[in-house]
Write an enzyme that holds these catalytic residues in place. Structure first.
Site, PDB file in Angstrom:
ATOM      1  N   ASP A   1      -9.540   4.212 -16.089  1.00 29.00           N
ATOM      2  CA  ASP A   1      -9.681   4.153 -14.637  1.00 29.00           C
ATOM      3  C   ASP A   1     -10.095   2.739 -14.220  1.00 29.00           C
ATOM      4  OD1 ASP A   1     -10.307   4.550 -11.968  1.00 29.00           O
ATOM      5  OD2 ASP A   1     -12.194   5.574 -12.400  1.00 29.00           O
TER       6      ASP A   1
ATOM      7  N   ASP B   1      13.456  14.927 -20.356  1.00 31.38           N
ATOM      8  CA  ASP B   1      12.805  16.233 -20.413  1.00 31.38           C
ATOM      9  C   ASP B   1      13.827  17.354 -20.319  1.00 31.38           C
ATOM     10  OD1 ASP B   1      10.309  17.899 -20.198  1.00 31.38           O
ATOM     11  OD2 ASP B   1      11.212  18.416 -18.274  1.00 31.38           O
TER      12      ASP B   1
ATOM     13  N   ASN C   1     -10.414   1.739 -10.863  1.00 31.43           N
ATOM     14  CA  ASN C   1     -10.994   1.647  -9.508  1.00 31.43           C
ATOM     15  C   ASN C   1     -12.075   2.684  -9.235  1.00 31.43           C
ATOM     16  OD1 ASN C   1      -9.375   3.874  -9.399  1.00 31.43           O
ATOM     17  ND2 ASN C   1      -8.174   3.237  -7.609  1.00 31.43           N
TER      18      ASN C   1
ATOM     19  N   ASP D   1     -12.293   5.904  -9.343  1.00 29.27           N
ATOM     20  CA  ASP D   1     -12.052   7.178  -8.668  1.00 29.27           C
ATOM     21  C   ASP D   1     -11.931   8.327  -9.657  1.00 29.27           C
ATOM     22  OD1 ASP D   1      -9.591   6.701  -9.800  1.00 29.27           O
ATOM     23  OD2 ASP D   1      -8.431   6.872  -7.941  1.00 29.27           O
TER      24      ASP D   1
ATOM     25  N   GLU E   1      14.633  15.626 -25.407  1.00 26.37           N
ATOM     26  CA  GLU E   1      13.813  16.787 -25.753  1.00 26.37           C
ATOM     27  C   GLU E   1      14.711  18.018 -25.746  1.00 26.37           C
ATOM     28  OE1 GLU E   1      10.062  19.453 -24.164  1.00 26.37           O
ATOM     29  OE2 GLU E   1      11.803  18.966 -22.928  1.00 26.37           O
TER      30      GLU E   1
ATOM     31  N   ASP F   1      -5.007   4.994 -14.205  1.00 28.34           N
ATOM     32  CA  ASP F   1      -4.037   4.373 -13.311  1.00 28.34           C
ATOM     33  C   ASP F   1      -3.323   3.222 -14.010  1.00 28.34           C
ATOM     34  OD1 ASP F   1      -6.010   2.264 -13.169  1.00 28.34           O
ATOM     35  OD2 ASP F   1      -7.023   3.404 -11.604  1.00 28.34           O
TER      36      ASP F   1
END
Length: 481
Positions: A13, A185, A15, A17, A230, A21
């Site tokens: 992280d 996917d 920032n 929060d 996949e 990110d």
């Protein structure tokens, strides 16, 4: 190639929060480089209402909780400067209900109304999917749409050629953003519905043609882009897709290898190789490289599954000494635990990555409570780095071994011998040859070693007069003279 599957929200992280990110990843690129990673496979980072990101509401926007597109570009650029490459997970067989495409389709707008599959008089609204009792038809207002993965995921109707063109634009956008390839996917689910008979049906031939065109297009944009599929199914189904993609995930070897470790069975190990990687046996032919892994975001984490750190180390040792391409899921290198409820509820296998032993500190993500990985559980980077025999340091040693023996990716293998305890495996090409000894039992095994130079030894192994006492679940690898 060494791949690292990364769930950004749980990583680092930047920032404060509590959410991982893009800039957090940028801050920790050196961790991945020091681990020995070549490719970072990012789970979906597009705009999505779901924590996992697999229901996309806009394929051309990043999820704002991760930062901005410029943050992403800067992270990819710095990663490239450090020698890393990045693969984006793209779930294109469905969208989010909140997607503009689907919302316009509900209003009957062109061309979007034809981009989805709607129930008609032929449809059996009680039809269930074959792997559980979930219905495939989902009600919204006075309509029913086809959603094989549930009511949050309207499936796209790829019978429409204009949709193929839109998907190509999406691939082009993310390649130009800076990605070096894609993980595709649910590749077998592009065509999984018979539009004439109105019922679920895999149409592998149509899937193959679709992916041939898409991979050709991807490589026309970026010649060295890597494409990973996949196809979660039995070996005979997986092989229908061989040769289309650079790498195909080998789900059978993941499942069979874990079962072999649980049973502590050398004979089962032999059967696993014959069944799951026949293309790497002496007479085999490789069309797509085998993507080898122990777990991923949909599965129980390896330590929760095997319940024994030494077995986990053995599992990784086998993974990094077999041909094909090894993948590791974030946190498995530190012994994180997690048991998802099922493939629809995977939060418990995606807990925050622990940088600190007390579970808290600068950059630590806190978006989810620590159900399986509480503070002081020993699986933090901080704690694992201190112990030379930790899972983290074992994985680093194995990756280093692998990178010193890059030829193993395309090697042939054969079982030279196995008894009730130990497997003796030969890996070779025209210029190289190694012998790997795996002790699949919880007791010490002693035997004569072949002549050779020691390359790697995992466990408290002891050698005297060319007789090795191989530790429980230990590994010893030699280079043949």
């Amino acid at each position: 190639m060494i791949f690292y599957e990364l769930y950004l929200r749980s990583f680092y992280d930047s920032n404060d929060d509590g959410l991982g990110d893009f800039l957090g990843l940028k801050n920790k690129l050196d961790y991945l480089c020091n681990l020995g990673i070549d490719y970072v496979w990012l789970l979906p980072i597009m705009k999505s209402p779901a924590f996992h990101g697999y229901t996309v509401s806009d394929f051309y926007e990043v999820n704002p909780v991760y930062g901005t597109l410029e943050h992403l570009k800067n992270t990819l650029k710095e990663g490239h400067e450090k020698g890393l490459k990045f693969v984006l997970d793209l779930p294109i067989n469905h969208v989010a209900v909140s997607s503009e495409w689907f919302q316009k389709a509900l209003k009957g707008e062109e061309p979007y109304k034809n981009w989805f599959i709607w129930a008609n008089e032929k449809a059996d609204l009680d039809e269930i999917r074959h792997w559980d009792d979930s219905k495939i038809w989902q009600k919204i207002g006075d309509k029913y749409f086809y959603g094989i993965f549930g009511p949050a995921s309207p499936d796209l109707n790829f019978e429409n050629p204009e949709l193929w063109n839109e998907i190509k634009k999406i691939f082009k956008f993310w390649l130009e953003t800076g990605f070096d390839g894609f993980r595709l996917d649910a590749a077998k689910h592009i065509f999984d519905f018979d539009i004439e008979e109105m019922h679920f049906k895999y149409q592998h031939e149509k899937n193959v043609e679709f992916w041939k065109e898409m991979t050709k297009y991807i490589k026309s944009i970026k010649e060295d882009a890597i494409v990973i599929s996949e196809v979660w199914d039995a070996p005979e189904i997986v092989r229908k897709y061989e040769g289309i993609f650079d790498i195909g995930f080998n789900f059978p070897i993941a499942e069979d290898l874990k079962m072999t470790l649980k049973k502590e069975s050398p004979s089962e190990f032999n059967k696993t190789l014959i069944k799951c990687i026949p293309e790497y046996l002496p007479d085999g032919k490789v069309l797509s490289k085998s993507g080898n892994f122990l777990t991923n975001h949909d599965m129980t984490r390896i330590l929760s599954d095997l319940k024994d750190e030494e077995k986990v180390k053995l599992g990784f040792s086998i993974l990094y000494t077999l041909p094909g391409v090894p993948f590791i899921y974030y946190g498995e290198e530190t012994g994180m635990k997690g048991i998802p409820k099922d493939v629809n509820f995977t939060e418990d296998s995606q807990e925050p990555f622990h940088w600190y032993e007390n579970g808290f500190g600068p950059g630590q993500t806190e978006w989810k409570g620590y159900k399986f990985n509480p503070p002081y559980s020993g699986e933090s980077v901080e704690e694992q780095k201190k112990d030379k025999n930790s899972i983290l340091n074992t994985v680093k040693s194995l990756i280093s071994f692998r990178k010193n023996n890059l030829w193993l990716e395309n090697a042939k293998v054969e079982i030279l011998n196995f008894d009730e305890n130990v497997v003796e495996l030969r890996g070779y090409d025209q210029l190289h040859e190694i012998i790997a000894y795996y002790n699949l039992k919880s007791s010490i095994s002693s035997f004569f070693l072949q002549n050779g130079q020691e390359l790697l030894s995992i466990g408290n192994n002891y050698i005297e007069n060319n007789v090795i006492s191989l530790a429980p679940f230990g590994v010893h690898i030699i280079k043949k003279k």
